[in-house]
Design a protein around this motif. Structure first.
Motif, PDB file in Angstrom:
ATOM      1  N   ALA A  47      18.840  -0.604 -62.999  1.00 34.76           N
ATOM      2  CA  ALA A  47      19.720  -1.762 -62.969  1.00 34.76           C
ATOM      3  C   ALA A  47      19.083  -2.900 -62.178  1.00 34.76           C
ATOM      4  CB  ALA A  47      21.070  -1.383 -62.368  1.00 34.76           C
ATOM      5  N   ALA A  48      18.425  -2.520 -61.066  1.00 34.68           N
ATOM      6  CA  ALA A  48      17.865  -3.538 -60.193  1.00 34.68           C
ATOM      7  C   ALA A  48      16.772  -4.345 -60.881  1.00 34.68           C
ATOM      8  CB  ALA A  48      17.328  -2.891 -58.920  1.00 34.68           C
ATOM      9  N   THR A  49      16.067  -3.760 -61.841  1.00 32.48           N
ATOM     10  CA  THR A  49      14.980  -4.474 -62.504  1.00 32.48           C
ATOM     11  C   THR A  49      15.499  -5.637 -63.341  1.00 32.48           C
ATOM     12  OG1 THR A  49      15.053  -2.982 -64.421  1.00 32.48           O
ATOM     13  CG2 THR A  49      13.567  -2.394 -62.623  1.00 32.48           C
ATOM     14  N   ASN A  50      16.800  -5.669 -63.655  1.00 27.82           N
ATOM     15  CA  ASN A  50      17.362  -6.752 -64.449  1.00 27.82           C
ATOM     16  C   ASN A  50      17.789  -7.945 -63.598  1.00 27.82           C
ATOM     17  OD1 ASN A  50      17.135  -5.259 -66.857  1.00 27.82           O
ATOM     18  ND2 ASN A  50      19.060  -4.196 -66.442  1.00 27.82           N
ATOM     19  N   ILE A  51      17.716  -7.823 -62.299  1.00 30.90           N
ATOM     20  CA  ILE A  51      18.117  -8.903 -61.410  1.00 30.90           C
ATOM     21  C   ILE A  51      16.953  -9.870 -61.224  1.00 30.90           C
ATOM     22  CG2 ILE A  51      18.831  -9.464 -59.052  1.00 30.90           C
ATOM     23  CD1 ILE A  51      20.256  -6.761 -58.954  1.00 30.90           C
ATOM     24  N   LYS A  52      17.214 -11.140 -61.457  1.00 29.55           N
ATOM     25  CA  LYS A  52      16.178 -12.160 -61.319  1.00 29.55           C
ATOM     26  C   LYS A  52      16.243 -12.757 -59.918  1.00 29.55           C
ATOM     27  CE  LYS A  52      16.168 -13.346 -66.238  1.00 29.55           C
ATOM     28  NZ  LYS A  52      16.338 -14.430 -67.246  1.00 29.55           N
ATOM     29  N   CYS A  53      15.231 -12.468 -59.130  1.00 26.07           N
ATOM     30  CA  CYS A  53      15.211 -12.948 -57.745  1.00 26.07           C
ATOM     31  C   CYS A  53      14.781 -14.411 -57.655  1.00 26.07           C
ATOM     32  CB  CYS A  53      14.279 -12.090 -56.908  1.00 26.07           C
ATOM     33  SG  CYS A  53      14.675 -10.320 -56.969  1.00 26.07           S
ATOM     34  N   ASP A  54      14.012 -14.874 -58.647  1.00 30.46           N
ATOM     35  CA  ASP A  54      13.531 -16.255 -58.683  1.00 30.46           C
ATOM     36  C   ASP A  54      12.938 -16.655 -57.333  1.00 30.46           C
ATOM     37  OD1 ASP A  54      14.271 -16.537 -61.352  1.00 30.46           O
ATOM     38  OD2 ASP A  54      16.323 -17.097 -60.827  1.00 30.46           O
TER      39      ASP A  54
END
Length: 378
Positions: A47-54
């Motif tokens: 799930a965490a890999t889908n978060i865009k930290c930008d």
């Protein structure tokens, strides 16, 4: 904190999880995968890999609504596991305190269970250079009426009866009005101990809106954040009210559903005039929230809810928690982190977390506008 490869990344992610994980799992009580540590960790990582930290960086301070605390804990845990080197610090206090902190410029965003008032918007213009504070609906859910009456299950109440209880006009659990709604129940000849929030609270205001619309003859108070009625006992935050209801026999109080779920506190079924009383569930709250209309203008997405709904299966005591930000003039050092974090919370993945934790996701068409607005923040 610099991003490191392999073991460094794993250590940082695990450290972030350790900070909030124990609290979140205890508070929400809805994750049944605790024993499956391998599979659970794999799911969280995926799930965490889908978060865009930008360009998110550093520490982001936020505060406000305690009703969304359990959702915010989950979001923060997932986000910090993905975006190492970023710290999201959300102080669960109250909607009123969150708005004050926002308008004082001490937080990047605030959580509030009621939209900004005109005077609060005017005040925000001093902080939002060239802009103003706006409301972004992010969390929905039922306000549960929790009670502690041993031997009484599936308690049914209607709006007039709830109003009289919280206004100290009904003082015993075996009152005829309660008995009429619960034929066959063994109601004790015991004093009702009603608990309400001690501080300014959007949850209080939303309960007041419901009672004012659904029981106007019994509840004649304005819907304000400050508790208006006579009598009763006060406790701090949703967690404090829930704790008192859990501990005190004969108690009744109001709080977001996840607090009842996590502590196994029974909740009242609401008689709305529909064919059957309605249980406090995220699904039933969603049916009520789905009928909400946007009443804000420009980028403001404040919603108008129908608290007097009689639709089948629609739970009427609902709240929507807003994340309050500047449309323009957000702090330069936290803007990228605010946008990155709220992009995650408004994403399909972030909203899915709500359902799993007993909250109600924001309706898709409204949430699409939230995402568009978050992207436009400056």
């Amino acid at each position: 904190m610099k991003l490191q490869r392999n073991n460094g990344l794993r250590a940082t992610a695990l450290a972030a999880l350790a900070v909030s994980g124990a609290l979140v799992l205890t508070a929400c009580g809805s994750d049944n995968n605790a024993g499956d540590t391998t599979g659970g960790a794999g799911d969280k990582t995926a799930a965490a890999t889908n978060i865009k930290c930008d360009d998110a960086k550093g520490q982001l301070m936020a505060s406000g609504s305690s009703a969304q605390k359990n959702a915010m804990d989950l979001w923060v845990k997932n986000y910090m596991a993905a975006c190492t080197g970023v710290e999201i610090n959300y102080k669960s206090s109250s909607s009123g305190e969150g708005i004050v902190a926002f308008n004082q410029g001490t937080v990047g965003f605030a959580g509030s269970d009621s939209a900004l008032k005109p005077e609060e918007v005017a005040e925000s213009k001093k902080i939002c250079s060239g802009g103003q504070g706006i409301n972004l609906p992010m969390v929905g859910g039922p306000i549960a009426i929790g009670y502690n009456v041993p031997g009484v299950e599936n308690l049914v109440l209607d709006a007039p009866t709830i109003a009289k209880i919280f206004n100290s006009d009904i003082k015993k659990w075996n009152d005829p009005a309660i008995a009429k709604l619960n034929p066959g129940a063994k109601l004790p000849d015991k004093a009702i101990q009603a608990f309400h929030r001690s501080e300014d609270s959007g949850t209080t205001q939303n309960l007041g809106k419901y009672l004012g619309k659904a029981a106007p003859n019994e509840w004649k108070y304005e819907a304000e954040k400050k508790w208006p009625a006579k009598g009763g006992q006060a406790a701090s935050g949703s967690a404090g009210v829930a704790a008192q209801v859990k501990q005190v026999e004969g108690a009744i109080g109001y709080f977001e559903l996840s607090y009842a779920t996590s502590q196994s506190i029974p909740t009242v079924d609401i008689s709305t005039g529909a064919a059957a009383p309605v249980k406090a569930t995220s699904e039933n709250a969603s049916k009520a929230i789905a009928a909400a209309k946007i009443e804000g203008t420009g980028k403001d997405l404040a919603l108008k809810l129908d608290y007097a709904t009689k639709a089948e299966g629609a739970y009427p005591i609902v709240l929507v928690t807003y994340e309050i930000v500047c449309d323009k003039g957000n702090k330069a050092d936290s803007l990228s982190t605010v946008k990155s974090f709220l992009t995650y919370t408004a994403s399909d993945e972030g909203q899915k977390v709500l359902s799993e934790a007993g909250y109600a996701p924001i309706p898709a068409e409204i949430n699409a506008k939230v995402r568009e607005t978050v992207n436009s923040l400056s």
